[in-house]
Design an enzyme around this catalytic site. Structure first.
Site, short mmCIF file in Angstrom:
data_model
loop_
_atom_site.label_atom_id
_atom_site.label_comp_id
_atom_site.label_asym_id
_atom_site.label_seq_id
_atom_site.Cartn_x
_atom_site.Cartn_y
_atom_site.Cartn_z
N TYR A 159 4.03 -1.57 2.27
CA TYR A 159 3.65 -0.46 3.15
C TYR A 159 4.89 0.28 3.64
CZ TYR A 159 0.47 2.06 6.25
OH TYR A 159 -0.26 3.04 6.87
N LYS A 166 3.07 4.75 11.41
CA LYS A 166 1.78 4.43 12.02
C LYS A 166 1.97 3.80 13.41
CE LYS A 166 -1.28 5.70 8.88
NZ LYS A 166 -2.32 6.73 9.14
#
Length: 258
Positions: A159, A166
């Site tokens: 990720y 995020k």
């Protein structure tokens, strides 16, 4: 007979970030429509016309507008259209993220300044910009919802630098909820588990992530775009009126696993 607190009848709102029938934004739009809401839908690229416009037609001919969130004129036009059509809105869903492939597939310490800034702008600051435009139209209070991922809280292999992006988005939710709460505006992040969408396909070894999540989930399945949509309905409805500022996990329980 009294109206169900889970109903969105009489409510109006904007769902951003549609790409195709597999997108989380479409799951949210479909659920909102089924709950009785009237919708404005947006998509960020003219190439998506052939995928998005038929979906809008299926939702009682909901209006779909091209809206690149980096184009200030298009963003302003979106909210001008909402003001003209309804005079106010009750909710907005922000469902978009972007990262340059080279940066996404590399280490966090190696990501470029330009790539990090671009990812932050589209994936995080765009929610802030949309909220600023939405605020005057949320005349009776309402709900702002964005989409996050567990990689904001814990390290998820591959990720990479979207984790910090995020994390910034989730922090923004908390601060915005505090600032807008006195006006009756609730702000939420929904954190779905991995779902096979076009955007997610850019993550390296994504099929392995899907298989791992399904095997480790207490429910032994993956979350779906409909699961996310139903959660968005709850948060935007009167049933969710006592909630704000949090991150709601819709991942079949994966987040509870060590």
């Amino acid at each position: 007979m009294s109206t169900s607190p889970f109903s969105l009848h009489g409510k109006t709102g904007i769902v951003t970030g549609l790409a195709n029938a597999d997108s989380i934004a479409y799951g949210c739009a479909r659920a909102m429509h089924q709950a009785g809401a009237e919708l404005l839908l947006t998509y960020g690229n003219a190439k998506a016309d052939k995928y998005v416009l038929p979906l809008a037609a299926e939702l009682s001919d909901s209006e779909a507008l091209l809206c690149d969130v980096q184009d200030d004129a298009q963003v302003a036009a979106l909210f001008e259209r909402a003001a003209t059509r309804w005079g106010k809105i009750d909710f907005l869903i922000h469902s978009m993220a972007f990262a340059l492939k080279d940066d996404l597939h590399g280490r966090v310490v190696d990501c470029s300044r330009e790539g990090f800034a671009l990812a932050m702008d589209i994936s995080c600051h765009s929610f802030i910009r949309l909220a600023r435009h939405a605020e005057p139209l949320l005349k009776d209070g309402g709900t702002l919802i964005t989409l996050s991922y567990y990689g904001a809280e814990k390290v998820v292999d591959n990720y990479n630098f979207m984790g910090p992006v995020k994390a910034a988005l989730e922090a923004s939710v908390r601060y915005m909820a505090t600032e807008l709460g006195p006006q009756g505006i609730r702000v939420h992040a929904i954190s779905p588990g991995p779902i096979k969408t076009r955007a997610a396909s850019g993550i390296a070894d994504f099929d392995q992530l899907l298989a791992s999540a399904e095997s480790r989930a207490p429910l032994r399945r993956l979350a779906t775009i409909d699961d996310v949509g139903h959660t968005a309905v709850f948060l935007a409805s009167e049933a969710g009126s006592g909630l704000s500022g949090g991150t709601t996990y819709v991942d079949a329980g994966v987040n509870v696993r060590a």
